[in-house]
Design a protein around this motif. Structure first.
Motif, PDB file in Angstrom:
ATOM      1  N   TYR A 172     117.178 -28.527  41.669  1.00  0.00           N
ATOM      2  CA  TYR A 172     118.211 -27.103  41.523  1.00  0.00           C
ATOM      3  C   TYR A 172     118.954 -26.119  42.653  1.00  0.00           C
ATOM      4  O   TYR A 172     119.896 -25.801  42.809  1.00  0.00           O
ATOM      5  CB  TYR A 172     116.765 -25.953  40.793  1.00  0.00           C
ATOM      6  N   LEU A 173     118.288 -26.738  43.281  1.00  0.00           N
ATOM      7  CA  LEU A 173     119.036 -26.685  45.439  1.00  0.00           C
ATOM      8  C   LEU A 173     119.801 -27.222  45.587  1.00  0.00           C
ATOM      9  O   LEU A 173     121.059 -26.917  45.641  1.00  0.00           O
ATOM     10  CB  LEU A 173     117.655 -26.906  45.998  1.00  0.00           C
ATOM     11  N   ALA A 174     120.187 -28.109  44.640  1.00  0.00           N
ATOM     12  CA  ALA A 174     121.266 -29.440  45.175  1.00  0.00           C
ATOM     13  C   ALA A 174     122.008 -29.021  43.953  1.00  0.00           C
ATOM     14  O   ALA A 174     123.467 -28.723  44.512  1.00  0.00           O
ATOM     15  CB  ALA A 174     121.268 -30.765  44.797  1.00  0.00           C
ATOM     16  N   LYS A 175     122.101 -27.872  42.749  1.00  0.00           N
ATOM     17  CA  LYS A 175     123.180 -27.006  42.400  1.00  0.00           C
ATOM     18  C   LYS A 175     123.561 -25.848  42.878  1.00  0.00           C
ATOM     19  O   LYS A 175     124.538 -25.528  42.996  1.00  0.00           O
ATOM     20  CB  LYS A 175     122.701 -27.167  41.301  1.00  0.00           C
ATOM     21  N   TRP A 176     122.226 -25.170  43.753  1.00  0.00           N
ATOM     22  CA  TRP A 176     122.658 -23.873  44.157  1.00  0.00           C
ATOM     23  C   TRP A 176     123.597 -23.779  45.380  1.00  0.00           C
ATOM     24  O   TRP A 176     124.290 -22.962  45.702  1.00  0.00           O
ATOM     25  CB  TRP A 176     121.045 -23.055  43.737  1.00  0.00           C
ATOM     26  N   LEU A 177     122.572 -24.687  46.458  1.00  0.00           N
ATOM     27  CA  LEU A 177     123.869 -25.130  47.301  1.00  0.00           C
ATOM     28  C   LEU A 177     124.788 -24.470  47.255  1.00  0.00           C
ATOM     29  O   LEU A 177     125.685 -23.928  48.109  1.00  0.00           O
ATOM     30  CB  LEU A 177     123.311 -25.842  48.968  1.00  0.00           C
ATOM     31  N   PRO A 178     125.361 -25.331  46.920  1.00  0.00           N
ATOM     32  CA  PRO A 178     127.431 -25.915  47.481  1.00  0.00           C
ATOM     33  C   PRO A 178     127.773 -24.244  46.291  1.00  0.00           C
ATOM     34  O   PRO A 178     128.979 -24.489  46.652  1.00  0.00           O
ATOM     35  CB  PRO A 178     127.466 -26.556  46.098  1.00  0.00           C
ATOM     36  N   GLU A 179     127.479 -23.611  45.562  1.00  0.00           N
ATOM     37  CA  GLU A 179     127.472 -21.917  44.575  1.00  0.00           C
ATOM     38  C   GLU A 179     127.454 -20.842  46.220  1.00  0.00           C
ATOM     39  O   GLU A 179     128.274 -19.811  45.674  1.00  0.00           O
ATOM     40  CB  GLU A 179     126.556 -21.848  43.214  1.00  0.00           C
ATOM     41  N   LEU A 180     126.963 -21.594  46.832  1.00  0.00           N
ATOM     42  CA  LEU A 180     126.661 -20.234  47.794  1.00  0.00           C
ATOM     43  C   LEU A 180     127.895 -20.712  48.937  1.00  0.00           C
ATOM     44  O   LEU A 180     128.001 -21.825  50.021  1.00  0.00           O
ATOM     45  CB  LEU A 180     125.552 -20.236  48.490  1.00  0.00           C
ATOM     46  N   SER A 181     128.969 -19.723  49.104  1.00  0.00           N
ATOM     47  CA  SER A 181     129.767 -20.055  50.511  1.00  0.00           C
ATOM     48  C   SER A 181     129.859 -19.673  51.751  1.00  0.00           C
ATOM     49  O   SER A 181     130.607 -20.171  52.269  1.00  0.00           O
ATOM     50  CB  SER A 181     131.069 -19.155  49.534  1.00  0.00           C
ATOM     51  N   ASP A 182     128.798 -19.474  51.617  1.00  0.00           N
ATOM     52  CA  ASP A 182     127.827 -19.061  53.465  1.00  0.00           C
ATOM     53  C   ASP A 182     127.268 -19.948  53.745  1.00  0.00           C
ATOM     54  O   ASP A 182     127.623 -20.853  54.879  1.00  0.00           O
ATOM     55  CB  ASP A 182     126.907 -18.509  53.481  1.00  0.00           C
ATOM     56  N   VAL A 183     127.180 -21.468  52.423  1.00  0.00           N
ATOM     57  CA  VAL A 183     126.737 -22.903  52.740  1.00  0.00           C
ATOM     58  C   VAL A 183     127.838 -24.575  53.045  1.00  0.00           C
ATOM     59  O   VAL A 183     128.992 -23.657  52.882  1.00  0.00           O
ATOM     60  CB  VAL A 183     125.892 -23.321  52.365  1.00  0.00           C
ATOM     61  N   LEU A 184     128.096 -24.420  54.480  1.00  0.00           N
ATOM     62  CA  LEU A 184     128.785 -25.647  54.646  1.00  0.00           C
ATOM     63  C   LEU A 184     128.810 -26.714  53.984  1.00  0.00           C
ATOM     64  O   LEU A 184     129.387 -27.681  53.813  1.00  0.00           O
ATOM     65  CB  LEU A 184     129.574 -24.871  56.442  1.00  0.00           C
ATOM     66  N   ALA A 185     127.269 -27.469  54.403  1.00  0.00           N
ATOM     67  CA  ALA A 185     127.362 -28.564  54.587  1.00  0.00           C
ATOM     68  C   ALA A 185     125.235 -28.468  54.192  1.00  0.00           C
ATOM     69  O   ALA A 185     124.984 -27.497  54.572  1.00  0.00           O
ATOM     70  CB  ALA A 185     127.004 -29.201  55.074  1.00  0.00           C
ATOM     71  N   PHE A 186     124.977 -29.474  53.888  1.00  0.00           N
ATOM     72  CA  PHE A 186     123.695 -30.100  53.857  1.00  0.00           C
ATOM     73  C   PHE A 186     123.465 -30.853  53.475  1.00  0.00           C
ATOM     74  O   PHE A 186     124.083 -32.047  53.120  1.00  0.00           O
ATOM     75  CB  PHE A 186     122.700 -28.901  52.840  1.00  0.00           C
ATOM     76  N   HIS A 187     122.221 -31.690  53.816  1.00  0.00           N
ATOM     77  CA  HIS A 187     121.682 -33.529  53.542  1.00  0.00           C
ATOM     78  C   HIS A 187     120.288 -33.698  54.231  1.00  0.00           C
ATOM     79  O   HIS A 187     120.097 -32.143  54.199  1.00  0.00           O
ATOM     80  CB  HIS A 187     122.379 -33.955  55.421  1.00  0.00           C
ATOM     81  N   SER A 188     119.270 -34.234  52.986  1.00  0.00           N
ATOM     82  CA  SER A 188     118.250 -34.359  53.054  1.00  0.00           C
ATOM     83  C   SER A 188     117.353 -34.764  55.169  1.00  0.00           C
ATOM     84  O   SER A 188     118.908 -35.206  56.038  1.00  0.00           O
ATOM     85  CB  SER A 188     117.721 -35.543  52.468  1.00  0.00           C
ATOM     86  N   ALA A 189     116.404 -33.960  55.215  1.00  0.00           N
ATOM     87  CA  ALA A 189     115.973 -33.896  56.402  1.00  0.00           C
ATOM     88  C   ALA A 189     115.813 -35.384  56.211  1.00  0.00           C
ATOM     89  O   ALA A 189     115.296 -36.499  56.182  1.00  0.00           O
ATOM     90  CB  ALA A 189     115.293 -33.061  56.055  1.00  0.00           C
ATOM     91  N   GLN A 190     115.058 -35.528  57.652  1.00  0.00           N
ATOM     92  CA  GLN A 190     115.171 -36.804  58.754  1.00  0.00           C
ATOM     93  C   GLN A 190     113.232 -37.111  58.160  1.00  0.00           C
ATOM     94  O   GLN A 190     113.132 -35.747  57.988  1.00  0.00           O
ATOM     95  CB  GLN A 190     115.569 -37.061  60.381  1.00  0.00           C
ATOM     96  N   LYS A 191     112.575 -37.885  58.691  1.00  0.00           N
ATOM     97  CA  LYS A 191     111.148 -38.360  57.983  1.00  0.00           C
ATOM     98  C   LYS A 191     110.395 -36.840  58.145  1.00  0.00           C
ATOM     99  O   LYS A 191     109.745 -37.080  58.234  1.00  0.00           O
ATOM    100  CB  LYS A 191     110.951 -39.648  58.217  1.00  0.00           C
ATOM    101  N   HIS A 192     110.583 -36.900  59.182  1.00  0.00           N
ATOM    102  CA  HIS A 192     109.418 -36.344  61.012  1.00  0.00           C
ATOM    103  C   HIS A 192     110.201 -34.706  60.584  1.00  0.00           C
ATOM    104  O   HIS A 192     109.075 -33.768  60.633  1.00  0.00           O
ATOM    105  CB  HIS A 192     109.465 -36.210  62.511  1.00  0.00           C
ATOM    106  N   HIS A 193     110.986 -34.346  60.017  1.00  0.00           N
ATOM    107  CA  HIS A 193     111.211 -32.721  59.195  1.00  0.00           C
ATOM    108  C   HIS A 193     110.853 -33.353  57.853  1.00  0.00           C
ATOM    109  O   HIS A 193     110.907 -31.709  56.584  1.00  0.00           O
ATOM    110  CB  HIS A 193     112.451 -32.228  59.496  1.00  0.00           C
ATOM    111  N   GLY A 194     110.201 -34.204  56.982  1.00  0.00           N
ATOM    112  CA  GLY A 194     109.859 -34.227  56.067  1.00  0.00           C
ATOM    113  C   GLY A 194     111.115 -34.791  54.845  1.00  0.00           C
ATOM    114  O   GLY A 194     111.009 -35.262  53.666  1.00  0.00           O
TER     115      GLY A 194
END
Length: 193
Positions: A145-167
């Motif tokens: 759901y998050l992968a679908k929601w984030l692009p729907e928010l105009s305030d979100v410019l980009a996102f990427h899965s975190a590095q291992k030490h952040h989850g």
């Protein structure tokens, strides 16, 4: 100290006072008849239901697994900026943990979180959604759901899965747009219009 004169004066003032014979209890029974005001409020509530300002949809989403990587950016985001986000090189200014939330709770929280980030000028944040490894079907529901929601928010410019030490693939770095106050500050600082 109370004098005899004060006491006599008090008794003189209270001579016409009578004791209340009713028990000292409040009436808690609800009124059985509907008042015109109640009927009007009821009519208005039915005619104008609350509008949900949250644009995030709860439709069917493409199912993702624990190891799928989330990766998205709006057109115009510089390659170096996105690379730095992907590598977790921006300081994390806030975090949202969606573990143990329902899809509807997560929908509300993600919308509120991103709005708050813009309001408070937070640009680089992380959302912990979990991997869904314990799900019998292997589907990471909140991640999907998050992968679908984030692009729907105009305030979100980009996102990427975190590095291992952040989850790792159980969390996502999110870059949020600047608020109007921050944009104005930059204009004043750099002298552009």
């Amino acid at each position: 100290m109370i004098t005899k004169k004060d006491r006599l004066s008090f008794l003189e003032e209270m001579k016409d006072v009578r004791r209340i014979r009713k028990p000292n209890r409040a009436e808690i029974a609800a009124p059985r008849e509907l008042t015109p005001g109640h009927l009007e409020r009821q009519r208005a509530a039915v005619a104008n239901p609350l509008k949900d300002a949250n644009p995030l949809t709860s439709d069917i989403v493409e199912p993702l697994t624990a190891h799928d990587i989330l990766c998205w950016q709006r057109p115009g985001i510089q390659h170096g900026v996105f690379r730095k986000l992907r590598l977790g090189q921006y300081p994390i200014e806030a975090r949202l943990d969606l573990h143990r939330m329902t899809v509807e709770q997560a929908r509300r929280e993600v919308f509120r979180f991103v709005s708050d980030c813009v309001r408070y000028g937070l640009r680089s944040v992380i959302i912990l959604h979990g991997k869904g490894e314990r799900n019998p079907d292997g589907i990471a529901q909140l991640k999907s759901y998050l992968a679908k929601w984030l692009p729907e928010l105009s305030d979100v410019l980009a996102f990427h899965s975190a590095q291992k030490h952040h989850g790792g693939t159980g969390a996502v770095y999110v870059m949020v747009r600047k608020g109007d106050r921050d944009k104005q500050h930059n204009r004043e600082l750099h002298g552009s219009r």
